[in-house]
Write a protein that holds these residues in place. Structure first.
Motif, PDB file in Angstrom:
ATOM      1  N   GLY A 110      25.580  -8.889  26.009  1.00 40.11           N
ATOM      2  CA  GLY A 110      24.217  -8.692  25.563  1.00 40.11           C
ATOM      3  C   GLY A 110      23.547  -7.500  26.300  1.00 40.11           C
ATOM      4  O   GLY A 110      22.852  -6.644  25.668  1.00 40.11           O
ATOM      5  N   ALA A 111      23.999  -7.370  27.798  1.00 40.50           N
ATOM      6  CA  ALA A 111      23.221  -6.234  28.287  1.00 40.50           C
ATOM      7  C   ALA A 111      23.900  -5.100  27.659  1.00 40.50           C
ATOM      8  O   ALA A 111      23.092  -3.958  27.604  1.00 40.50           O
ATOM      9  CB  ALA A 111      23.433  -6.326  29.679  1.00 40.50           C
ATOM     10  N   ILE A 112      25.080  -4.731  27.576  1.00 36.38           N
ATOM     11  CA  ILE A 112      25.983  -3.852  26.844  1.00 36.38           C
ATOM     12  C   ILE A 112      25.269  -3.484  25.327  1.00 36.38           C
ATOM     13  O   ILE A 112      25.241  -2.170  25.319  1.00 36.38           O
ATOM     14  CB  ILE A 112      27.576  -3.977  26.947  1.00 36.38           C
ATOM     15  CG1 ILE A 112      28.092  -4.040  28.350  1.00 36.38           C
ATOM     16  CG2 ILE A 112      27.961  -3.025  26.114  1.00 36.38           C
ATOM     17  CD1 ILE A 112      29.317  -4.215  28.409  1.00 36.38           C
ATOM     18  N   LEU A 113      24.996  -4.399  24.948  1.00 40.14           N
ATOM     19  CA  LEU A 113      24.736  -4.120  23.296  1.00 40.14           C
ATOM     20  C   LEU A 113      23.252  -3.444  23.506  1.00 40.14           C
ATOM     21  O   LEU A 113      22.885  -2.445  22.598  1.00 40.14           O
ATOM     22  CB  LEU A 113      24.548  -5.580  22.631  1.00 40.14           C
ATOM     23  CG  LEU A 113      25.961  -6.062  22.050  1.00 40.14           C
ATOM     24  CD1 LEU A 113      25.574  -7.269  21.433  1.00 40.14           C
ATOM     25  CD2 LEU A 113      26.347  -5.081  21.049  1.00 40.14           C
ATOM     26  N   LEU A 114      22.342  -3.807  24.490  1.00 38.52           N
ATOM     27  CA  LEU A 114      21.054  -3.330  24.512  1.00 38.52           C
ATOM     28  C   LEU A 114      21.197  -1.710  25.056  1.00 38.52           C
ATOM     29  O   LEU A 114      20.460  -0.898  24.557  1.00 38.52           O
ATOM     30  CB  LEU A 114      20.249  -4.055  25.402  1.00 38.52           C
ATOM     31  CG  LEU A 114      19.879  -5.495  24.941  1.00 38.52           C
ATOM     32  CD1 LEU A 114      19.022  -6.495  25.708  1.00 38.52           C
ATOM     33  CD2 LEU A 114      18.938  -5.313  23.568  1.00 38.52           C
ATOM     34  N   VAL A 249      18.652  -7.191  18.300  1.00 34.06           N
ATOM     35  CA  VAL A 249      18.393  -8.476  18.157  1.00 34.06           C
ATOM     36  C   VAL A 249      19.606  -9.257  18.650  1.00 34.06           C
ATOM     37  O   VAL A 249      19.679 -10.576  19.207  1.00 34.06           O
ATOM     38  CB  VAL A 249      18.312  -8.907  16.630  1.00 34.06           C
ATOM     39  CG1 VAL A 249      18.385 -10.340  16.336  1.00 34.06           C
ATOM     40  CG2 VAL A 249      16.950  -8.348  16.005  1.00 34.06           C
ATOM     41  N   GLY A 250      20.706  -8.792  18.171  1.00 32.05           N
ATOM     42  CA  GLY A 250      21.972  -9.372  18.875  1.00 32.05           C
ATOM     43  C   GLY A 250      22.073  -9.447  20.278  1.00 32.05           C
ATOM     44  O   GLY A 250      22.666 -10.473  20.993  1.00 32.05           O
ATOM     45  N   GLY A 251      21.651  -8.155  21.212  1.00 35.44           N
ATOM     46  CA  GLY A 251      21.826  -8.466  22.302  1.00 35.44           C
ATOM     47  C   GLY A 251      21.100  -9.353  23.170  1.00 35.44           C
ATOM     48  O   GLY A 251      21.395 -10.326  24.209  1.00 35.44           O
ATOM     49  N   LEU A 252      19.534  -9.515  22.485  1.00 36.53           N
ATOM     50  CA  LEU A 252      18.665 -10.255  22.993  1.00 36.53           C
ATOM     51  C   LEU A 252      18.974 -11.764  22.827  1.00 36.53           C
ATOM     52  O   LEU A 252      18.932 -12.743  23.774  1.00 36.53           O
ATOM     53  CB  LEU A 252      17.195 -10.157  22.254  1.00 36.53           C
ATOM     54  CG  LEU A 252      16.451  -8.791  22.769  1.00 36.53           C
ATOM     55  CD1 LEU A 252      15.423  -8.666  21.813  1.00 36.53           C
ATOM     56  CD2 LEU A 252      16.176  -8.784  24.375  1.00 36.53           C
TER      57      LEU A 252
END
Length: 257
Positions: A110-114, A249-252
């Motif tokens: 999630g953090a990597i996605l953000l 949205v996916g990361g959150l």
């Protein structure tokens, strides 16, 4: 790998994974940012650790299609400069996965996605400054290649999320569309194949996961064909805006799950 988790997938969940596999094919031949959406979908449907193992062979299938399409446009000096740093990043990512549990991996993804969403925003703002590919023989070029290589190796091993990192590197180095696609195609094919023994050794790839891959890989081909058709027609600015929104949205969702 939790076999029961794989075989308890509902019809809607399989449809979501199939759509994610189609996006993999599309991203490999058109817009690499779509991979972050696929990553979010896989990590949401499957356990976070298991999702990386299931997704890897699907990514390799997409890489093979991309290489077949853009093989003439690869810039090999850049690739040879990147590989040692990427290998170091893959080793660091493997060590991380040896002790990280599912919750930590999910939070990390999630953090990597953000982070990658932020990277993509920055990349789009600098895209207009493209020039000829930057020399990788200069000191600045070597430092940039090593920095991006290590981060790309770590993120691709932990979360199959090296695409945005390397996309930013290639665009900041001045690659045009075809050179970008050809170089990234060979880069990810070689890197993803090199990850197979690490993932298998960690138990992320096994018989049940490969059976699921066999069902999902069928959707990669039409995605790649759509991407090949759309690469010269797509409004990339609008599409990247949608990808960034979906990535956030996916990361959150993963961080708050």
């Amino acid at each position: 790998m939790n076999t029961m988790t794989l075989w308890n997938i509902t019809g809607w969940e399989f449809a979501a994974l199939a759509f994610a596999a189609l996006l993999v094919g599309f991203s490999k031949t058109a817009v690499s940012g779509a991979n972050t959406v696929s990553l979010a979908i896989f990590a949401a449907v499957l356990p976070a650790r298991a999702s990386t193992g299931v997704l890897l062979p699907i990514l390799i299938a997409g890489d093979l299609l991309a290489v077949a399409t853009y093989r003439r446009h690869a810039h090999w000096p850049t690739l040879w400069r990147l590989f040692p740093a990427v290998a170091a990043g893959v080793v660091v990512g493997t060590v991380f996965l040896m002790w990280a549990d599912d919750a930590i991996v999910r939070t990390s993804i999630g953090a990597i996605l953000l982070l990658m969403a932020g990277v993509t925003v920055w990349r789009r703002r600098t895209a207009d400054a493209e020039r000829e590919p930057e020399s990788v023989t200069t000191r600045a070029g070597r430092l940039k290649a090593r920095s991006y290589g290590v981060l790309g190796g770590f993120t691709t091993m932990v979360a199959n999320a090296g695409g945005p990192v390397m996309s930013m590197y290639l665009l900041s180095a001045g690659f045009r569309k075809l050179g970008f696609l050809g170089t990234s195609a060979f880069f990810f094919l070689i890197v993803n194949i090199s990850k197979l023994p690490f993932s298998a050794g960690l138990g992320l790839i096994d018989g049940p996961s490969l059976l699921l891959d066999l069902a999902l890989v069928l959707f990669v081909v039409p995605g790649a064909l759509i991407g090949k058709w759309a690469v010269h027609k797509i409004n990339q600015r609008l599409f990247e805006q949608l990808v960034i929104a979906a990535t956030v949205v996916g990361g959150l969702q993963l961080l708050l799950r």
